[in-house]
Design an enzyme around this catalytic site. Structure first.
Site, short mmCIF file in Angstrom:
data_model
loop_
_atom_site.label_atom_id
_atom_site.label_comp_id
_atom_site.label_asym_id
_atom_site.label_seq_id
_atom_site.Cartn_x
_atom_site.Cartn_y
_atom_site.Cartn_z
N GLU A 1 1.31 -23.84 -4.20
CA GLU A 1 2.50 -23.05 -3.83
C GLU A 1 3.56 -24.05 -3.45
OE1 GLU A 1 5.46 -21.76 -1.93
OE2 GLU A 1 4.05 -21.53 -0.27
N CYS B 1 9.96 -22.29 2.39
CA CYS B 1 10.05 -22.36 0.94
C CYS B 1 10.69 -21.10 0.38
CB CYS B 1 8.68 -22.59 0.31
SG CYS B 1 7.41 -21.46 0.87
#
Length: 794
Positions: free
Chosen positions: A554, A588
């Protein structure tokens, strides 16, 4: 008067600012009202502002210059469970100050919001009643208390419910007390005309909202929704199919018949069902809870934490220890860390390899027991964990609370998946005379490499997923945040996990990380971090001899939000501020590119500047702080270099000032010519605005999609086709419409991107464990045992 409209930080955590900014404005309005002998009512808002509104009213009541004025008052909500206590306090205040107060009793206008807020925040219960009859009954009970408080309190009753109106009139007449009725302009005219005729005249005040068309439209829509609700008196009154006795139902009878909470509204802790408790939250609007967290930080400051290679449950000596300093104050040493050495890495692999088969055979149910115990341990240590997150990672208290809760959610959610997916297996349909079963099993030893921006939640979540699937884990935390990781590993061991199944191996990526990903004993890697690092790990794994192992990554994103001209400005501003500058932009999922239509861009940008000015930068351990530091000097240096480029090649629209100490970087709002101005993610509190024309949407969105990131996407619009078009043009793992675009909830918004933003499966989703597992199909010919009993017994 709605006080939140007068001050952007009308919040308990900003009480000093309330007294400095809001109170003088409120006092000026009160003076004007007193001079003209007008009523001045402080409106009731959300439950977490109730105590603050009472403090403001108390101070106004004691202003000598308002002594002879009788128009000061407060709106009180009957749906709040504290309604009776509030009325008692108002009566006492009136008696103390010798001032009659006007009290406007309403049923309440934020009911659904209060229900949602309590669920999202993990409150023990709701601040409001969950059924309409309970609220109606509360109104009557507190109406009597108001009437009994005369002459200290002047009762004003706002309702469009005929039964409530009649009951209030009777109570007042029996008590011989004069009261006032209120209705919304344009509503209840026939009801109050009938009441005026029936009761030989009543005192009635009609009230109306004041504001422009854009401000009033949401208010009017809200009134329409309330009146159209199944439980609404107005809805029932206008429905000719509903008999009169149903319209004017007595709430006492209904509550006596059904005294419990609403059957379809579980408590906030039970919102996810009986198998997964919601993670408990902390309410920062409560002074006692803020004081408890402050005490935890003070206690932590008296200690020096340490982290090092933790193998087989024992802390072993690594490299000479290095200090871990706080990003908020680099002179504060939080602890020390020793980096793992190659012999310790080999030992950790050997112990994990030996322990993993028994853990895999234990099955999902046993593994779920350990994960739930870990969740409980995290909750029991919440205050200390938040303190460590604040000092080591620069997390604000609100972010720290959310992070601990997310870690708890991961453990409990993956416990449910372990039970459901790692049991006896799935019996597949096929020809008679045989059984075909598909089972999942652990792969072996997983390496989990986690980031510094969620050093507890992602660290814990990766480990929980790998363990739930039957694997052993070697965990490498980010080099900036080893102390919170060490705390988490110790809690895992204390929760009943065999220490051989989980080793902590702190260190730098180029040393410890490289050794782990190249090790021949590796069976899989879970990684969260930068795209460039993910490429390097992928290349290392591809170059290894032996089995091809899964790589679950990720990474970051160039996350955009598209706004059209129908979007509500205030909602856009609130969501943009949280999405771009929350956590100092170090998520993020954070908003990086804001696409604004040319027609409304200036108006929204002006609002963003004002909202930025209301942000507080400072010590993350203070409840007043909104934006803490960036993680270290390297991160700040990269952001400063980017800001220099913006000044040269773009336009800086607004920038705040950063504190002198620590590694702070203040939020920046800049305008860039197009999305392709950014080649990669800028990881920090920098928001880039791109203006666009609606007819160019496809081209503008295409430029963002061409970067091939695909993590989060935000859309603000009241037109569904616009939202559908943006989703079609910009692929993203997580899309958020008319809300903020950060803070994905485990099991509710499974999180993860595509393209350059990650490989999947999504963390916190129903498929999260599958790549941590192998699939094994077993086919048995049961006719070899003499036949198929199921077929023969038909």
């Amino acid at each position: 008067v709605k006080l939140s409209a007068l001050c952007p930080r009308y919040e308990a955590t900003h009480e000093d600012r309330v007294w400095e900014e809001l109170y003088p404005r409120t006092l000026r309005l009160a003076r004007i009202a007193a001079r003209h002998n007008l009523n001045f009512t402080i409106d009731a808002e959300e439950a977490d502002r109730l105590a603050l509104s009472l403090k403001l009213l108390d101070r106004l009541c004691r202003e000598p210059e308002l002594a002879d004025w009788q128009g000061l008052g407060l709106a009180v909500q009957a749906y709040q469970k504290r309604c009776g206590a509030v009325i008692a306090r108002l009566r006492a205040l009136s008696e103390e100050t010798g001032r009659r107060l006007m009290v406007r009793l309403v049923k309440g206008a934020y009911w659904d919001s209060e229900i949602k807020r309590a669920q999202v925040a993990g409150r023990p219960d709701y601040p409001v009643f969950t059924t309409k009859p309970a609220t109606d009954l509360s109104y009557l009970v507190n109406a009597r208390a108001l009437i009994d408080a005369a002459p200290h309190l002047y009762a004003q009753f706002a309702t469009h419910n005929a039964h409530t109106l009649a009951a209030v009139v009777r109570m007042a007449k029996n008590a011989g007390v004069k009261i006032e009725h209120q209705r919304l302009h344009g509503m209840g005219e026939a009801l109050y005309k009938a009441a005026d005729d029936l009761y030989d005249g009543i005192t009635l005040r009609a009230y109306a909202p004041v504001g422009g068309h854009e401000d009033l439209l949401p208010y009017l829509v809200r009134r329409l929704l309330e009146n159209g609700a199944n439980t609404s008196f107005v809805h029932a009154l206008l429905d000719e199919r509903v008999p009169v006795e149903k319209v004017v139902v007595d709430p006492i009878d209904v509550v006596e018949a059904h005294p419990d909470r609403h059957a379809k509204i579980p408590t906030p802790i039970e919102v996810y069902g009986p198998r997964r408790r919601n993670a408990a939250g902390i309410d920062l609007s409560v002074l006692a809870e803020r004081a408890r967290l402050a005490a935890a930080v003070t206690a932590l400051d008296a200690q020096t934490l340490s982290a090092g290679p933790l193998v087989g449950g024992r802390l072993t000596a690594g490299t000479p220890p290095l200090p871990v300093v706080s990003p908020a104050n680099e002179t504060r040493v939080v602890g020390a860390v020793s980096e793992a050495l190659e012999p310790q890495i080999d030992q950790a692999f050997a112990l994990a390899r030996a322990a993993q088969p028994a853990w895999d055979r234990a099955g999902g149910t046993e593994r779920a027991r350990v994960l739930r115990a870990m969740a409980d341990a995290l909750e029991a240590n919440t205050d200390r964990l938040i303190a460590i997150l604040s000092r080591e990672a620069g997390k604000t208290l609100a972010d720290g609370i959310a992070e601990v809760r997310e870690a708890v959610d991961f453990c409990r959610y993956y416990a449910v998946l372990a039970e459901d997916q790692f049991g006896e297996g799935e019996l597949l349909k096929g020809p008679v005379g045989e059984t075909n079963v598909l089972r999942l099993a652990g792969r072996g030893v997983f390496v989990c490499i986690s980031p510094w921006n969620f050093p507890l939640a992602i660290f814990t979540g990766q480990i929980a997923a790998a363990l739930a699937a039957g694997n052993a884990v070697l965990a490498k935390p980010a080099e900036q945040t080893p102390l919170i990781a060490a705390e988490a590993v110790k809690l895992y061991h204390a929760a009943g996990l065999n220490p051989d199944l989980l080793a902590l191996l702190p260190g730098r990526g180029e040393t410890v990380g490289a050794a782990l990903t190249a090790h021949p004993g590796l069976d899989g890697v879970a990684f969260t971090g930068g795209t460039e690092t993910a490429w390097r790990i992928n290349q290392t794994l591809a170059a290894r001899q032996g089995p091809i192992v899964p790589f679950i990554a990720e990474t970051g994103g160039l996350n955009g939000m598209f706004v059209d001209t129908t979007a509500q400005r205030e909602q856009v501003i609130d969501d943009v501020i949280v999405s771009a500058f929350g956590s100092a932009g170090q998520r993020c999922s954070a908003l990086r590119l804001l696409f604004l239509p040319r027609d409304t861009a200036d108006h929204i940008i002006d609002g963003l500047k004002g909202a930025m000015d209301a942000l507080v930068l400072g010590d993350p351990a203070s409840a007043t702080t909104d934006v803490g530091p960036v993680i270290d000097g390297e991160a700040r240096g990269a952001l400063e270099s980017h800001l220099d480029r913006l000044k040269r090649e773009a336009k800086v629209l607004h920038a705040l000032n950063a504190p002198a100490a620590g590694t702070f970087f203040a939020p920046v709002l800049a305008e860039i010519p197009a999305a392709d101005f950014l080649e990669r993610e800028v990881f920090g509190p920098v928001l880039h605005v791109v203006r666009y024309r609606p007819e160019d949407l496809e081209q503008v969105a295409g430029a963002l999609a061409a970067r091939r990131y695909g993590l989060t996407l935000g859309i603000h619009s009241r037109i569904e086709s616009f939202a559908a078009d943006v989703q079609r043009l910009v692929p993203a793992g997580n899309t958020y419409v008319n809300r903020s675009m950060t803070g994905a909830v485990v099991g509710v918004q499974p999180f993860g991107g595509e393209g350059l933003s990650g490989t999947g499966p999504k963390a916190g989703g129903p498929h999260a464990l599958l790549r941590y597992a192998v699939e094994r199909a077993v086919s048995v010919n049961i006719t070899a045992q003499g036949g198929d009993p199921a077929l023969l017994n038909l």
